[in-house]
Design an enzyme around this catalytic site. Structure first.
Site, PDB file in Angstrom:
ATOM      1  N   CYS A 189       0.838  -1.205   0.000  1.00  0.00           N
ATOM      2  CA  CYS A 189       0.000   0.000   0.000  1.00  0.00           C
ATOM      3  C   CYS A 189       0.873   1.255   0.000  1.00  0.00           C
ATOM      4  O   CYS A 189       2.095   1.188   0.086  1.00  0.00           O
ATOM      5  CB  CYS A 189      -0.905  -0.005   1.222  1.00  0.00           C
ATOM      6  SG  CYS A 189       0.009   0.118   2.772  1.00  0.00           S
ATOM      7  N   ALA A 212       3.114   1.599   2.950  1.00  0.00           N
ATOM      8  CA  ALA A 212       4.280   0.716   2.835  1.00  0.00           C
ATOM      9  C   ALA A 212       5.364   1.380   1.989  1.00  0.00           C
ATOM     10  O   ALA A 212       6.552   1.322   2.306  1.00  0.00           O
ATOM     11  CB  ALA A 212       3.886  -0.619   2.219  1.00  0.00           C
ATOM     12  N   ARG A 257      12.369  -5.281   6.266  1.00  0.00           N
ATOM     13  CA  ARG A 257      12.980  -5.014   4.958  1.00  0.00           C
ATOM     14  C   ARG A 257      14.491  -5.212   4.941  1.00  0.00           C
ATOM     15  O   ARG A 257      15.117  -5.170   3.904  1.00  0.00           O
ATOM     16  CB  ARG A 257      12.609  -3.609   4.504  1.00  0.00           C
ATOM     17  CG  ARG A 257      13.154  -3.235   3.121  1.00  0.00           C
ATOM     18  CD  ARG A 257      12.173  -2.392   2.415  1.00  0.00           C
ATOM     19  NE  ARG A 257      12.666  -1.653   1.295  1.00  0.00           N
ATOM     20  CZ  ARG A 257      13.293  -0.494   1.383  1.00  0.00           C
ATOM     21  NH1 ARG A 257      13.575   0.034   2.550  1.00  0.00           N
ATOM     22  NH2 ARG A 257      13.632   0.150   0.287  1.00  0.00           N
ATOM     23  N   HIS A 300       6.087   6.260  -2.430  1.00  0.00           N
ATOM     24  CA  HIS A 300       7.435   6.734  -2.777  1.00  0.00           C
ATOM     25  C   HIS A 300       7.374   8.225  -3.119  1.00  0.00           C
ATOM     26  O   HIS A 300       8.194   9.010  -2.685  1.00  0.00           O
ATOM     27  CB  HIS A 300       7.973   6.012  -4.028  1.00  0.00           C
ATOM     28  CG  HIS A 300       8.053   4.522  -3.914  1.00  0.00           C
ATOM     29  ND1 HIS A 300       7.925   3.693  -5.004  1.00  0.00           N
ATOM     30  CD2 HIS A 300       8.244   3.706  -2.849  1.00  0.00           C
ATOM     31  CE1 HIS A 300       8.050   2.440  -4.623  1.00  0.00           C
ATOM     32  NE2 HIS A 300       8.236   2.413  -3.319  1.00  0.00           N
TER      33      HIS A 300
END
Ligand code: CFM
Length: 541
Positions: A55, A58, A89, A190
């Site tokens: 999403c 995220a 991660r 992002h």
């Protein structure tokens, strides 16, 4: 290995007409005769399909913001969002360049833990109180606050709370309105993270350029399994100074002064192209796409960088480092290449690795027969050319001019290449001076398959029909393949291994891949298609 149309037809057969029509646009079997074929990407997943996407939260918190080691990142939302994005991660960080060293927070998880009453009456007070507590307990130099879905739905004003907190405590407290539902995938996150960092952090430092050094930033490199440390080692050996990495093992101090760089190197274009472009516009810093995954790709990237500097010393030093590293790693890789050559692989990863790892697999003699991104945009599939142009304004006059002058016609054509003929396309590819005409499509062989947002069902069907020797994906789909007797490796977290970037990374990867394929465990698994045959009494299977 060419893939038959029948395999695709069979895979699409169970879909209702509308879904079939939708999914067909996301699947391209490469036919070099057709020029650059178009693929649909960055659109909404069909509801009900088990996608591998994440999403917006995220993409913002987990991908771009999470690795900044000396900022505390608070998740404003339910505990689950924070818990499942905590430490998964593998973006590694060192404490030794931070003073005091305890001011790194990557291993910790901060969340407002929104409960039912907070949803009903609002969570702003809870957030303000949490920021106060965090400042009192940890004295961080900066704080990030990331929103989750319910925050946008109930209308908490993140900007107002963080602004007030920032004034009260005298440190930057940054708000990211990255509610999970925004956009169609983590890609939107992002972009949001890029904008906030650019507006508030990058360029806010007071460092000055030193004309005697060539400074680079490494953008879109997140230090998974130690990748950026290996890349920095190589760049430092050649003589470049790496000012900052976005955002692997990065710190606020480093980021603040990234505007003094001579050149931005872009590793993952998908997640950071926004900052690369904004820095070019605001500070005149050119950027170059690079790929440090695979020996041949690293060599090309290093030579491209040297070419951009136009400096004889860097050009010579680059060749020296390449020769030294190759002498060390190639014999090791060769040992594993004997096991890997001729094998086939699938690669389904986020927004750049499915393409980058094709180079490393090619070094090992392997072919990627099916590749896909989870959330990439069309330019990631089809290629996008960026020719770095070194500006000669006052700020960057210490940088030599490029040897090869960018051709404005070529630049224009590259952006229009989607509608041009194959001849024109090939001609442009052969004329690109710096080798940064990158994308999945130009690098794949005829007859292979590109799939956007490949879902659980499609992955399963393709494994069953094509039986690859290796399956590269993430934790969500890794076990689909393994239960079918096909070894699988995670290209997101590297399954606790790494680094895989750089020369050392190529050795690690070759070893891990050869081990994965030769372990005897796979002999003990009966794939479902063989069990089905047993049930029907078909002894020929
Ligand atoms: Fe860029 Fe990434 Fe990737 Fe990505 Fe990611 Fe990642 Fe990835 Mo997982 S930033 S697009 S959102 S290279 S977390 S380090 S491995 S999906 S291919």
């Amino acid at each position: 290995m060419a893939i038959n149309q029948e395999v695709l037809d069979e895979m699409l057969l169970p879909y209702p007409d509308k879904v079939k029509k939708n999914r067909t646009k996301h699947i391209v079997r490469k036919n070099p005769e057709e020029g650059c074929q178009q693929i649909e990407a960055n659109t909404r997943t069909v509801p009900g399909i088990i996608s591998q996407r994440g999403c917006c939260y995220a993409g913002c918190k987990g991908v771009v913001i999470g690795p900044i080691k000396d900022m505390i990142t608070i998740t404003h939302g339910p505990v689950g969002c924070a818990y499942y994005s905590w430490g998964t991660r593998r973006n590694k960080a060192r404490a030794d360049d931070i003073t005091p060293p305890e001011h790194i927070y990557g291993a910790m998880c901060f969340v407002t833990d929104m409960q039912e009453p907070d949803i009903v009456f609002g969570g702003e007070k809870k957030l303000a109180k949490m920021i106060d507590e965090v400042v009192e307990m940890f004295h961080p130099r900066a704080i990030n606050v990331c929103a989750t879905c319910p925050i946008g739905l109930i209308g908490d004003d993140l900007g107002a709370v963080t602004k007030k907190a920032s004034e009260k405590h005298g440190i930057p407290v940054l708000a990211y309105n990255c509610e999970g539902y925004k956009g169609v995938s983590q890609s939107a996150g992002h972009h949001i993270a890029n904008n906030v960092l650019m507006e508030n952090v990058i360029g806010s430092g007071d460092a000055e350029k030193n004309p005697s050094e060539f400074v680079v930033n490494l953008l879109g490199e997140y230090n998974i399994g130690g990748d950026s440390w290996e890349i920095e080692r190589i760049l430092n050996d050649i003589g470049y100074r790496v000012q900052g990495v976005l955002t692997g093992d990065s710190s606020v101090e480093e980021m603040k002064n990234m505007h003094i760089a001579n050149l931005n190197l872009v590793m993952c274009h998908r997640s950071i192209n926004y900052i690369a472009e904004m820095m070019e516009e605001k500070y005149g810093i050119p950027w170059l796409k690079i790929n440090f995954i695979g020996v041949e790709a690293i060599k090309k990237s290093l030579r491209d960088i040297a070419q951009v500097t136009g400096d004889e010393t860097f050009i010579r030093k680059t060749e020296e480092v390449i020769a030294r590293e190759e002498a060390r790693v190639l014999p090791v890789i060769e040992h594993f290449r004997k096991i890997c050559t001729g094998k086939t692989a699938f690669a389904f990863v986020g927004g750049s690795r499915s393409h980058h790892y094709q180079y490393l697999l090619r070094d090992l003699g392997m072919e990627v027969v099916v590749a896909g991104y989870e959330f990439a945009h069309r330019d990631d599939y089809e290629g996008r050319q960026v020719i770095p142009t070194i500006k000669t304004d006052a700020d960057s006059k210490n940088i030599p001019e490029l040897d090869i002058k960018p051709d404005p016609e070529l630049y224009k054509e590259a952006h229009e290449h989607l509608n041009i003929t194959k001849e024109k396309f090939d001609e442009i590819c052969s004329r690109v001076p710096l080798g940064n005409y990158e994308g999945m499509y130009p690098d794949m062989n005829g007859g292979t398959l590109m799939i956007d947002d490949c879902n659980h069902y499609e992955a399963e069907q393709l494994v069953k029909d094509l039986k690859p020797d290796l399956f590269f994906a993430g934790v969500r789909d890794k076990y689909i393949a393994q239960k079918m007797g096909v070894p699988a490796k995670q290209l997101h977290s590297y399954d606790y291994s790494g680094p895989y970037a750089g020369f050392n990374g190529a050795m690690n990867f070759a070893r891990d891949v050869a081990n994965a394929m030769t372990t005897p465990a796979w002999k003990f698994i009966t794939p479902p298609w063989e069990k089905e045959s047993e049930n029907t009494g078909d002894t020929n299977a």
